[in-house]
Design a protein around this motif. Sequence first.
Motif, PDB file in Angstrom:
ATOM      1  N   LYS A 139      86.087  78.880  62.313  1.00 11.14           N
ATOM      2  CA  LYS A 139      84.719  78.241  61.695  1.00 11.14           C
ATOM      3  C   LYS A 139      85.052  77.807  60.323  1.00 11.14           C
ATOM      4  CE  LYS A 139      81.541  80.564  64.931  1.00 11.14           C
ATOM      5  NZ  LYS A 139      80.361  81.491  64.857  1.00 11.14           N
ATOM      6  N   GLN A 140      85.593  78.650  59.440  1.00 11.73           N
ATOM      7  CA  GLN A 140      85.958  78.602  58.171  1.00 11.73           C
ATOM      8  C   GLN A 140      86.928  77.288  57.840  1.00 11.73           C
ATOM      9  OE1 GLN A 140      87.429  81.843  55.903  1.00 11.73           O
ATOM     10  NE2 GLN A 140      87.460  80.703  54.069  1.00 11.73           N
ATOM     11  N   GLU A 141      88.085  77.479  58.954  1.00 10.13           N
ATOM     12  CA  GLU A 141      88.854  76.029  58.704  1.00 10.13           C
ATOM     13  C   GLU A 141      88.012  74.946  59.164  1.00 10.13           C
ATOM     14  OE1 GLU A 141      91.783  77.343  61.824  1.00 10.13           O
ATOM     15  OE2 GLU A 141      92.600  78.904  60.609  1.00 10.13           O
ATOM     16  N   LEU A 142      87.219  74.826  60.075  1.00  4.64           N
ATOM     17  CA  LEU A 142      86.456  73.728  60.633  1.00  4.64           C
ATOM     18  C   LEU A 142      85.771  73.290  59.227  1.00  4.64           C
ATOM     19  CD1 LEU A 142      85.392  71.578  62.524  1.00  4.64           C
ATOM     20  CD2 LEU A 142      83.687  73.500  63.125  1.00  4.64           C
ATOM     21  N   ALA A 143      85.143  74.088  58.556  1.00  2.00           N
ATOM     22  CA  ALA A 143      84.219  73.666  57.449  1.00  2.00           C
ATOM     23  C   ALA A 143      85.298  73.159  56.409  1.00  2.00           C
ATOM     24  CB  ALA A 143      83.380  74.924  57.114  1.00  2.00           C
ATOM     25  N   GLU A 144      86.391  73.942  56.188  1.00  2.00           N
ATOM     26  CA  GLU A 144      87.331  73.377  55.164  1.00  2.00           C
ATOM     27  C   GLU A 144      87.718  71.790  55.619  1.00  2.00           C
ATOM     28  OE1 GLU A 144      90.201  76.212  54.953  1.00  2.00           O
ATOM     29  OE2 GLU A 144      88.881  77.659  53.470  1.00  2.00           O
ATOM     30  N   GLN A 145      88.119  71.834  56.737  1.00  2.00           N
ATOM     31  CA  GLN A 145      88.586  70.364  57.290  1.00  2.00           C
ATOM     32  C   GLN A 145      87.478  69.352  57.110  1.00  2.00           C
ATOM     33  OE1 GLN A 145      90.499  70.666  61.123  1.00  2.00           O
ATOM     34  NE2 GLN A 145      92.075  72.239  60.487  1.00  2.00           N
ATOM     35  N   GLU A 146      86.504  69.590  57.426  1.00  2.75           N
ATOM     36  CA  GLU A 146      85.347  68.625  57.084  1.00  2.75           C
ATOM     37  C   GLU A 146      85.074  68.012  55.806  1.00  2.75           C
ATOM     38  OE1 GLU A 146      82.082  70.646  59.086  1.00  2.75           O
ATOM     39  OE2 GLU A 146      82.411  69.689  60.922  1.00  2.75           O
ATOM     40  N   LYS A 147      85.228  69.229  54.991  1.00  2.56           N
ATOM     41  CA  LYS A 147      85.288  69.047  53.548  1.00  2.56           C
ATOM     42  C   LYS A 147      86.307  68.084  53.287  1.00  2.56           C
ATOM     43  CE  LYS A 147      84.753  71.441  49.052  1.00  2.56           C
ATOM     44  NZ  LYS A 147      84.549  72.934  48.553  1.00  2.56           N
ATOM     45  N   SER A 148      87.726  68.549  53.644  1.00  3.05           N
ATOM     46  CA  SER A 148      88.804  67.766  53.357  1.00  3.05           C
ATOM     47  C   SER A 148      88.507  66.283  53.806  1.00  3.05           C
ATOM     48  CB  SER A 148      90.057  68.319  53.738  1.00  3.05           C
ATOM     49  OG  SER A 148      90.076  69.677  53.108  1.00  3.05           O
ATOM     50  N   LEU A 149      87.971  66.030  55.192  1.00  3.24           N
ATOM     51  CA  LEU A 149      87.942  64.891  55.468  1.00  3.24           C
ATOM     52  C   LEU A 149      86.943  63.822  54.602  1.00  3.24           C
ATOM     53  CD1 LEU A 149      88.436  62.793  57.928  1.00  3.24           C
ATOM     54  CD2 LEU A 149      86.548  63.623  59.004  1.00  3.24           C
ATOM     55  N   LYS A 150      86.022  64.494  54.086  1.00  2.00           N
ATOM     56  CA  LYS A 150      84.957  63.863  53.370  1.00  2.00           C
ATOM     57  C   LYS A 150      85.556  63.532  52.013  1.00  2.00           C
ATOM     58  CE  LYS A 150      80.581  64.384  51.366  1.00  2.00           C
ATOM     59  NZ  LYS A 150      79.126  65.393  51.274  1.00  2.00           N
ATOM     60  N   LEU A 151      86.569  64.346  51.563  1.00  2.09           N
ATOM     61  CA  LEU A 151      87.220  63.952  50.329  1.00  2.09           C
ATOM     62  C   LEU A 151      88.252  62.708  50.529  1.00  2.09           C
ATOM     63  CD1 LEU A 151      87.582  67.563  48.723  1.00  2.09           C
ATOM     64  CD2 LEU A 151      85.885  65.971  47.932  1.00  2.09           C
ATOM     65  N   LYS A 194      87.964  60.488  52.840  1.00  2.71           N
ATOM     66  CA  LYS A 194      87.385  59.363  53.089  1.00  2.71           C
ATOM     67  C   LYS A 194      86.763  58.797  51.612  1.00  2.71           C
ATOM     68  CE  LYS A 194      85.666  60.125  57.530  1.00  2.71           C
ATOM     69  NZ  LYS A 194      84.509  60.470  58.532  1.00  2.71           N
ATOM     70  N   GLN A 195      86.312  59.833  50.837  1.00  5.52           N
ATOM     71  CA  GLN A 195      86.091  59.369  49.487  1.00  5.52           C
ATOM     72  C   GLN A 195      87.146  58.555  48.834  1.00  5.52           C
ATOM     73  OE1 GLN A 195      84.376  62.505  47.648  1.00  5.52           O
ATOM     74  NE2 GLN A 195      82.287  62.519  48.761  1.00  5.52           N
ATOM     75  N   LYS A 196      88.212  59.241  48.810  1.00  7.77           N
ATOM     76  CA  LYS A 196      89.619  58.372  48.030  1.00  7.77           C
ATOM     77  C   LYS A 196      89.970  57.257  48.831  1.00  7.77           C
ATOM     78  CE  LYS A 196      91.784  62.978  46.976  1.00  7.77           C
ATOM     79  NZ  LYS A 196      92.707  63.964  47.280  1.00  7.77           N
ATOM     80  N   LEU A 197      89.594  57.120  50.150  1.00 10.93           N
ATOM     81  CA  LEU A 197      90.008  55.840  50.902  1.00 10.93           C
ATOM     82  C   LEU A 197      89.056  54.709  50.557  1.00 10.93           C
ATOM     83  CD1 LEU A 197      90.935  57.151  54.304  1.00 10.93           C
ATOM     84  CD2 LEU A 197      92.419  56.077  52.665  1.00 10.93           C
ATOM     85  N   GLY A 198      87.819  55.384  49.873  1.00 12.25           N
ATOM     86  CA  GLY A 198      86.676  54.314  49.668  1.00 12.25           C
ATOM     87  C   GLY A 198      86.256  53.790  50.705  1.00 12.25           C
ATOM     88  N   MET A 199      85.734  54.583  51.930  1.00  9.61           N
ATOM     89  CA  MET A 199      85.382  54.070  52.952  1.00  9.61           C
ATOM     90  C   MET A 199      83.771  54.189  52.881  1.00  9.61           C
ATOM     91  SD  MET A 199      87.488  56.349  56.099  1.00  9.61           S
ATOM     92  CE  MET A 199      86.694  55.696  57.080  1.00  9.61           C
TER      93      MET A 199
END
Length: 1838
Positions: A1746-1758, A1760-1765
């Motif tokens: 569960k912690q890995e899922l939360a961390e991966q969701e947070k990483s995905l959000k970052l 996407k921000q870097k990609l400027g999506m």
Amino acid sequence: MAAAAGGGRAPRRPALLTPRGNGDRTVFLFDRRREQADSDEKVLSYGQDNYRAFRSAVCQAFGISSNETFVITTTNRTEITEDNFSKLVHDGVTLYLLQSVDQMLLLATKERIEFLPHYDTLVKSGMYEYYASEGQNPLPFALAELIDNSLSATSQNTGIRSIQIKLLFDDSQGKPAVAVIDNGSGMTSKQLNNWAVYRLSKFTRQGDFESDHSGYVRPLPVPRSLNSDISYFGVGGKQAVFFVGQSARMISKPAASQDVHELVLSKEDFEKKEKNKEAIYTGFIQNRKPSDSSHITSDDERFLHNLILEERDKESFTAVVITGVQPDHMQYLKNYFHLWTRQLAHIYHYYIHGPKGNEANAVTKEISPFNNIDIQISMFEKGKVPKIVNLREIKDDMQTLYINTAADSFEFKAHVEEEGIVEGIIRYHPFLYDKETYPDDPCFPSRLNDDDDDDCFVVEKGARGKRPIFECFWNGRLIPYTTVEDFDWCAPPRLPDKLSVTWPEGDELLPNETRFAGTPIGALRIEILNKKGEAMQKLPGTSHGGSKKLLVELKVILHSPTENKEIISHISQHGGKWPYWFKKMENLQKLGNYSLKLQVVLNESNADTYAGRPLPSKVFKFTIVEGKPEKFVVGLLELPFRIGVPFSIPLELQDEFGHATHLTNRIRPVLEASGLTLKHEDIPVAAKCVIKGVTAKGCVNSCQGKNFNLKITLPGLKEDTQVIKIRLQPGPPRQLKVKPDSEILKIENGTAFPFQVEVLDESGNITVQPELIIHCKFLGASDLPVYSVDCSNGGTNILTGPVIHVQNIKKDHILKARFEVLNCKDVPPVEKIIKLLPSSHVARLQVLSMNGQKALQIKHQDEISCVAGQVMNKLIFQMYDEAEREIPITAIAAEKIKVNWTPKIDRELLMQGLLPDVKVPTSVKDVRYCLITYLDEHVSLESAFTVRPLPDEPKHIKCKLKGSNTLQMGEELQSEIDVMITDQFGNQVQTMTSTCVNSLGVSGPGLDKSNLKITWQESTQTMKVKGIRYKPCLLGSKELCFAWREFSDFIRVNLVAGSPAKLQIVDWPELEKPVAVINGRELQRPLIVQLCDQWGNPTPEPNVKVNLTKSSNLKLVPSNQQHKTDDTGRANLGVFTIHAPRGEHILQLKASYNKTILDCLAITINVLPDPEKPVCLNVKYDKSPSFPAGGTFPDFMVSVLSEDDTIIKNINPARISMKMWEAQSSRVRTPIDVTTFSCSKVKDDKEDSFFYFRDKVVPEREGTYIIQFTFAMDKTNMLNSEQIIVEVVPNDPVRLLPDSLPATPAVSNVRALTSRTLVKDLYLHLMDEYNNHTGLDLVGRVIAKIKSPNEEDIEIPQFQGKVSTVEFPLESGSAQINLVLAEDSPGRDSTEYILVFEPHLPALKKPLEPYCLSFMFYNDSKKQQLMATLTREKDQLSKSIDLYRKMFDTTNQLIAEMKCQVKEAETREALLKNELKMHQIELPQMNILQYVDSLLKQKMLEQEGVMKQPRRACTLPNYPKGNQNILGKIAHLAQIEDNEAAKVISWHLASDMDCVVTLTTEAARSIFDETQGRQQVLPLDSIYKKTLPDWSRPLPHLRNGRTFFRPIGNPVFARDLLTFPDNVEHCQTVFGMLLGDTIIIDNLDAANHYRKEVVKITHCPTLLTREGDRIRSNGKFGGLQNKAPPMDKLRGMVFGAPMPKLYSTFSAQIDLLQQYRAAVIKLDSVNKDLDLHLQSLNAPEMQKKKQELAEQEKSLKLVKQKLGMTPALSDKGAESLLQPIMLDMSDTPIPPKRIRRDTVRKSYSSEDWIPSPAKQHQQQVLQMATSELNGTPRKRKA
């Protein structure tokens, strides 16, 4: 088994094609011309050195015609010709037969090889070298050895030199392994053979050895010697593989070769060969074609299939696969991955980065030939993302840090010996301000030297510690843990190096010298020298002062096991003009090991180290031992000391210091003692000093001994005399003295004589010793006594014994007495003469018998004959002494006389010499023994005679039977009968003659006198009677009468049955009829046979073998075995179960007696088919339609057929199931992962016998599936239908999808084509809704275009050619897509666009879903590369997050379903608990299961007791139910509880009880035909049912609810007393017809009363009374025909009694308890399983996920921000738009959610609790999610 590549089975032993002779060569041949050829090798023994003759022998051996074309090659594909035959074809060579030299090897081969060393040389050769790795883990250095070989192998590559190290630690692919793979030149089979030879250097590989280094030439000089010439000596690779693991598999393919060569070396195989005494140095090389892994069969090596599959496109390669990896190695490789890869990057730094190394500050990288070396390391673990690192990418290895942290460097080069060149670099790492610039090595952390003395010369810098300065490289490769300390030109100033020691005054102490105690050690002169041999007194430097002067310390240390004691310590300083000096030492006296240590120390501080280095020292080890003997002491003496017995005196010699020592010369000791004469031996030179052989002689006067002073003198010693006190005892016995001293002694016969005896030693002392026995033996007559006495205590005693008596001496008799000491041979015996005088006592008795006036002497043991019963009188008695003088009988003498024939003796007559009268016995057998005895204190005398009776005149006859009194019918009596004539006392009269037989007669009832014979026996004086036999009559005891003259006698004989003549079957009355039995059922009764004679009498003959023969198609259970008759002549063959085809079969009994075949009956068995036994399943369905994926199957109609091909009814539908699984070629049996369906509900009554499977869903994946229907016959046996193979085809197309989801492209509009490529080789396929590839017959096109998520965006990128759309052809349901963006294409920077692929298919009316793929557009190529990396990261995160969410959703769904199961189980448990309360069963709150188990056991015992109670049973044999239309005989269809009612009803229906009831007339006719009309039958379909009585009709006296009269006698309808176990409806029809309205009433009076009243209102039916009377419906009663007989007269044709009601009560209670027990177990298991799943949900592993899922969701959000999506594309909806379906290419169909839910619920059903599948399901889900998260997708199970 010899080591062979691939781990397959051992090859078969090849056959020798031709016999061998002297000088023959053995050649192993493989025929690989065709794939169908023999896979095994053939052995050809050939002696001629001629190619043509050899080729002819090969053709003959393989049957090859002369005109057929083929070649013979070596395993290296060198063709054998006339020119090279002698060179290549040697003993033991392996050759191929091929169509051409370059032909592909169709089947693998095995080539025998030999390698030289002992296997320990291979498997243990690396131990010392790797263990001596100076504290570092040696594993990276072992891997480096294998990389060295790969560098050497790839040295000639023109392209990339690829070296891969793969750590295969995924246990799902087998056991752990390490693989080193390169793309080098590879090895031929000969080179591979040479690899196995230990220390086969490239410099020595000449002659027979073939190698890729043959003809070695030193490479040309290159910078840093990077010539790849590292692998030299043939040692490192083999050391490395056996250090890492237990087994090595070498796989290699040389360039331009068709074959791959494999060699396996295994430690386990070596040890096995050594244990079995096999050749250790031999093995096999497997030669095969590339990518052929068929020889890999072990699950431990599954990973090899993938490795071998990679061989397909490789021109040449070598792979080293190490298995049996040590566990500690595996843990190190996993836990320290970063560390050891960093070490390898350090070792091969210059090969990876070039001669100048990895210069981070270099402006441009130099183009170098070393840039093509690619060393990649990857580690694969189960459930984890693989770790992959390229050594070129490592930036923190020590060599890189050295290069990039050095302020400056100094390079030098040296030339040595001929062409040798040594290059070197010194790098400068200064200390800057507050930190070191020297890089820190984690293996050797730096330690600063804290020295406050500024004047001290710093020898070593703190950053480098104490390690030597130079690391060593060999041809560009680092040599681990090998360093050079310094060179002369860069060495620091000289320090003290060693000590020089001399002995000016002598007494030199030599190393390891042995010295006597007190020996002095001479004076010592010492000099301190540096490395150049120069003397020095202080440390180098200019300002040290006195504090840095050097002193020398001397210490003498005594060593002991417990401590080291310092006994001397001195310090000497240099005097300027005199050296270091120590005086002479003379006080060393203690024995032991010593050390004299000289140590250089610093002045004042006395420190023995300087600047971290020890100062010089020198140690002399020596030993001090004992000196010469100067004195002695007497040791412990061994007691006792005796006269004449040698003894030893131990002495201990000592030196002047009291140390024990030993003699150096032989010495003569002097011994003195007053009153003794002493003798002794000399003392020899030996380790022990002992005076041996000391003997003493003299008078001691007592057995206790006497004390003496013994003086001992050893001449030559300073203290030479010692006096000791000893006690001397008498010596061993040496003489015997006997008193009186006279030589001749006189005694009277019959008296004893005493002797005085003494035992003396050699000096005349009375002596003693244990077991000192004096023995006297008398000689001169027989039976003389032996005297014996013990003198062990005092040495003297009185010797006497029994009287000396010699029989019948008439005058003086001379004897000799011999005295001797037992067990003492050294004492001579003593002899005396004895004169024995005759005795005057009674010596002889005499008896006389008066015959008239004459006296006859009766001698001792005489026999006298007299007529039986008479009396002997006038017996005279006389006595005489030894001199034959008569002795008168006095009154005193008469008292001493006894006789044995009478207790009373007349003493007066006896004094007159007369004995009592003797009565003669009446029987001639009773011989009387008469004994006269005389007994006084001196003698015991006796005289005896025997009286034998004689027979009197004849008075009787007597008959005697010799032998058994039993005779068989028809046989003569085997025993003989003797008839004798006796007198009045029964004594046989011996005066008869042969004429007396004429007067003997024999008679008896039934006696057959035809063979009667009477003969006279002269020897026994008897008449013998033979030939007694009887005529056929009753068996038993018979009396025979024998008469002679007026006398008679009787004898009884036992008449038994005759010899066995035939076999009869017991209790089978109607054997003339066939015995009917249903197939698979038991016979009605056991088969028991009886032996009988020819008249039918049972014969009790045991152990007669009885066999049962049958036809081959008849099977008996238990199997037919041989039986033997018991003691009664019977044999119980048991109850047989019959298995046979329908029809009649013969069982023939066979037996023989005394080799005579007995008459035996044959039994005819009529086997009927079993209508209730299922034998097959009949399946009907519509076979015409196809089966599209996800559709619905047609209805399946299943029925169960019995043996008679009829459909079995009344089957529980739950026992019928439908199973489906995907067909797999490798499986034969039904797999475990099957989908199971239950049958559908019945729609109407017509489907009663059929089971329908309706609306079953077709699998969603296309492929071949197998359907099979199963019927559960019982808990273990299943009946399966034939397998139905269905082909599931794809459904209609609904969408367009790729093979696999591509990564999100990131492109730019620059010139580079690769940067503008959107997709390359993207294959799009038409898919149905279940992702099956469909539309193979469809043709169309795919239009690609670009859209923006923002509809207002008008700046849309264009494809190459500045077009907005591109069309691609769609054929066979697939299209290949290649799209490139136009150069300088429009588009907004850092924007996400969507590629849309729209399918256009004219044949389809309904449009299909397009496939959309998002991509990122950039104007800058560098930014595009950066964003491409971020895009790949986003894709991986998105996929991982989706898998995590799926896993959590599935787990939550499973837990919700399990909670439902818990609730259902609780409801079920409560319901059953209430039902038990209704049955008066209360349950406790605790220990419920134990209570239920005990209660169940109690109830079952009570039920069994009720069942065993005796009850009425019908013994009439029932007719076998060979057809389901047969109900059985009427007697078996009903049961009656009341005994009286059962008797009268059974008698009333007596004529119908044997009738067989059938459902159809056809079945009745079949029985009629089978029994030839003997069996009465009743078909129910022929009964007119309208006339049958209504079972609910009231009794006749009840009409319309009112009672017309009050009956007496308890009337009741007879039919109401019947209970029917089966077929209630049919039985009511039968008994309604048979009994009608028959009424049962108590007695005849009640019946008459009832009938009289009933006829007043209506017709009266037949009345039966419980007493057995019957009143017919016409009113007639009375007579025998209307009176029931007793129960036992019905011959078993009576209705049986049902089970007692208590039995049903127990059955209901047991059933409820069993259900409740199952419910409790189920509830407990469901709760435990639920708790387990809830715990696993909260387990650290799940929380971590569960912690890995939360961390991966947070990483995905970052990301996407870097990609400027844009937000429109970042939410979940947009992602689902772009990727609407997750591809699932699983090969196994996944049932829809509804089916999964049904499967889980079935696992928790109340009928069958199975908790494990749910747990397995969750584990499968977790494993699937984990494996997919880590990049290893697994197949799902339905």
